[in-house]
Write a protein that holds these residues in place. Structure first.
Motif, mmCIF file in Angstrom:
data_model
loop_
_atom_site.group_PDB
_atom_site.id
_atom_site.type_symbol
_atom_site.label_atom_id
_atom_site.label_comp_id
_atom_site.label_asym_id
_atom_site.label_seq_id
_atom_site.Cartn_x
_atom_site.Cartn_y
_atom_site.Cartn_z
ATOM 1 N N LYS A 19 0.829 -1.205 0.000
ATOM 2 C CA LYS A 19 0.000 0.000 0.000
ATOM 3 C C LYS A 19 0.866 1.259 0.000
ATOM 4 O O LYS A 19 0.597 2.212 -0.750
ATOM 5 N N ALA A 20 1.931 1.250 0.798
ATOM 6 C CA ALA A 20 2.816 2.414 0.873
ATOM 7 C C ALA A 20 3.570 2.631 -0.436
ATOM 8 O O ALA A 20 3.693 3.774 -0.917
ATOM 9 N N MET A 21 4.064 1.557 -1.023
ATOM 10 C CA MET A 21 4.820 1.689 -2.276
ATOM 11 C C MET A 21 3.917 2.138 -3.416
ATOM 12 O O MET A 21 4.340 2.903 -4.290
ATOM 13 N N ARG A 22 2.675 1.679 -3.389
ATOM 14 C CA ARG A 22 1.738 2.030 -4.482
ATOM 15 C C ARG A 22 1.214 3.455 -4.347
ATOM 16 O O ARG A 22 1.216 4.224 -5.317
ATOM 17 N N TRP A 23 0.795 3.838 -3.143
ATOM 18 C CA TRP A 23 0.058 5.082 -3.002
ATOM 19 C C TRP A 23 0.864 6.223 -2.391
ATOM 20 O O TRP A 23 0.530 7.400 -2.604
ATOM 21 N N GLU A 24 1.929 5.918 -1.647
ATOM 22 C CA GLU A 24 2.772 6.981 -1.094
ATOM 23 C C GLU A 24 3.994 7.236 -1.977
ATOM 24 O O GLU A 24 4.326 8.383 -2.271
ATOM 25 N N ASP A 25 4.671 6.147 -2.376
ATOM 26 C CA ASP A 25 5.913 6.291 -3.132
ATOM 27 C C ASP A 25 5.693 6.365 -4.636
ATOM 28 O O ASP A 25 6.564 6.862 -5.364
ATOM 29 N N ASP A 26 4.580 5.829 -5.117
ATOM 30 C CA ASP A 26 4.306 5.740 -6.549
ATOM 31 C C ASP A 26 5.441 5.005 -7.274
ATOM 32 O O ASP A 26 5.864 5.398 -8.358
#
Length: 460
Positions: A248-255
């Protein structure tokens, strides 16, 4: 069971047959003898895909050589890969191939349903049978019966693009070893190159497959068995939650995962080969032949250890060859002869190993891809020596992955209904990667219910 004395040639690693390697006739006294006089035709899985023309040509040449050595046996080969649902219907309807090529997740159910044959009588005569890895054979043997022979084994690792690493200012000889490092590397690749930092797959059971492998690296398990022998879901815990939170973090925070998150492994191979993906998880030795066949740059291919979350574990499996229970005795014997010719002899007979390597190299196929050995380390070393002059892959690029194989615990895929479980987990992974507001706790609880329902069906 019959035991035989082994020579120094008698146990080598099985090559990844995605590369389409074949054995040339050598005139050796160890060549398979003809079966009985009865003409027999067997249908087999395992022909390389038509798009891999060099592999197909070598495969067809090997079939011709096998039929010449065994004139009473005719081979009819198919390039249709295993699909659990399709082949369940075909097996039940009596129109499945004689020789099945299946992932290691499938044997328990096939054995339980009586759909595969006991081949112990003919398998025991194989030169390398007693040397096969017991970690794999334990899934293929029951009460003295033998239901299959491993073709190759695999262990998860990190596949990465060395060129993108350099463009992002990362050391291509030092791939990430933890999930925290993966996140850092992926963000840096995405920011500096504009490419997808870390690729993911979520369809055709691949989302559940990856969730399982990632969960193992945190010390988790997907299912567990109680004292009464009943299986239940075991993934609604902090281990799986950490995996999902990372996604979730890599997809939506880090792009850093890109936008194409609803694909299958073949899609990601294509994107990786085109240089559009920095890293992803798979079995590097299996990916490499397809990468090369699609025009990938050998020097850009990197293989690293499976990133860890504290457990020092990696998902491991195998591709195994099993004989249809409806096969006649003659068909069963012919199928095992083919297994030996195609999958085993090029690895335990050093003369044939060298001939196979030379022929494969001449046709532009990868030779010498480091793999997870299916036989002994000593035998694998002898095999590497035998093919050394024909190796045409950048072996050093696989060094981080190879070093990890002896350091990690190998954890098998779920013992019951693995493919059904993976399919039930796909929506969970897809939701996290397509909805920034996904409720992970609710998704885990819902997936837990679905998996428990599947396990209950298999218990009844």
């Amino acid at each position: 069971m019959h035991r035989r004395t082994r020579s120094a040639l008698a146990a080598l690693v099985v090559l990844p047959l995605l590369a389409g390697t074949v054995a040339c006739t050598s005139g050796s006294s160890d060549a398979p003898t003809e079966a009985g006089d009865e003409p027999v035709t067997i249908t087999i899985m395992g022909k390389p895909a038509a798009t891999n023309t060099a592999a197909v040509e070598l495969f067809e040449r090997q079939v011709a050589e096998f039929e010449e050595a065994n004139p009473n046996i005719t081979i009819e080969a198919s390039d249709v890969p295993w699909d659990a649902k399709t082949f369940a219907t075909r097996l039940a309807g009596g129109n499945a191939p004689t020789l099945l090529r299946v992932p290691l997740t499938e044997p328990p159910a096939l054995i339980e349903r009586g759909q595969v044959a006991d081949i112990s009588d003919v398998a025991a005569e194989l030169e390398s049978f007693d040397d096969l890895n017991p970690r794999v054979m334990q899934f293929l043997e029951r009460d003295g019966a033998v239901y299959g022979i491993p073709e190759k084994s695999y262990a998860f690792g990190l596949v990465y693009n060395r060129d993108l690493f350099e463009q992002a200012g990362l050391d291509p000889d030092s791939p990430p070893e933890t999930w925290d490092e993966v996140r850092e590397y992926a963000a840096q690749i995405a920011e500096t190159t504009g490419k997808t930092g870390f690729g993911e797959i979520t369809t055709n059971n691949s989302g559940g497959w990856h969730l399982t492998g990632y969960d193992y690296t945190h010390g988790g398990r997907i299912i567990e068995q109680d004292a009464s022998g009943n299986w239940t879901a075991a993934f609604n815990d902090d281990d799986a939650r950490e995996v999902l939170e990372l996604w979730k973090a890599m997809r939506w925070e880090d792009d850093s995962l890109g936008d194409n998150v609803l694909g299958k492994q073949e899609d990601l191979v294509a994107e990786f080969t085109a240089g559009n993906v920095g890293m992803w998880v798979s079995a590097p030795p299996d990916v490499y032949p397809n990468y090369i066949a699609a025009g990938g740059d050998p020097d850009a291919f990197g293989a690293g250890p499976m990133p860890q979350g504290g457990a020092d574990s990696t998902l491991a499996g195998a591709t195994v060859l099993m004989v249809n229970a409806q096969a006649t005795e003659a068909e069963k014997e012919a199928a095992v002869k083919w297994i030996d010719w195609r999958a085993l002899r090029p690895n335990y007979d050093l003369e044939v190993a060298a001939e196979t390597a030379e022929a494969s190299a001449a046709d532009g196929l990868p030779v010498g891809v480091p793999v997870a050995p299916i036989f002994s380390d000593e035998a694998y070393a002898a095999y590497r020596d035998a093919i050394d002059e024909f190796v045409n892959v950048p072996v050093d690029n696989f060094a981080p992955y190879v070093a990890s194989l002896g350091a990690f615990e190998y954890v098998p895929e779920p013992e019951v209904a693995s493919q059904e479980i993976y399919a039930a987990l796909d929506p969970l992974v897809q939701a996290v990667l397509t909805d920034p507001n996904a409720d992970i706790d609710a998704l885990l609880a819902d997936a837990e219910s679905r998996v428990n329902a599947i396990l209950a069906q298999h218990a009844s």
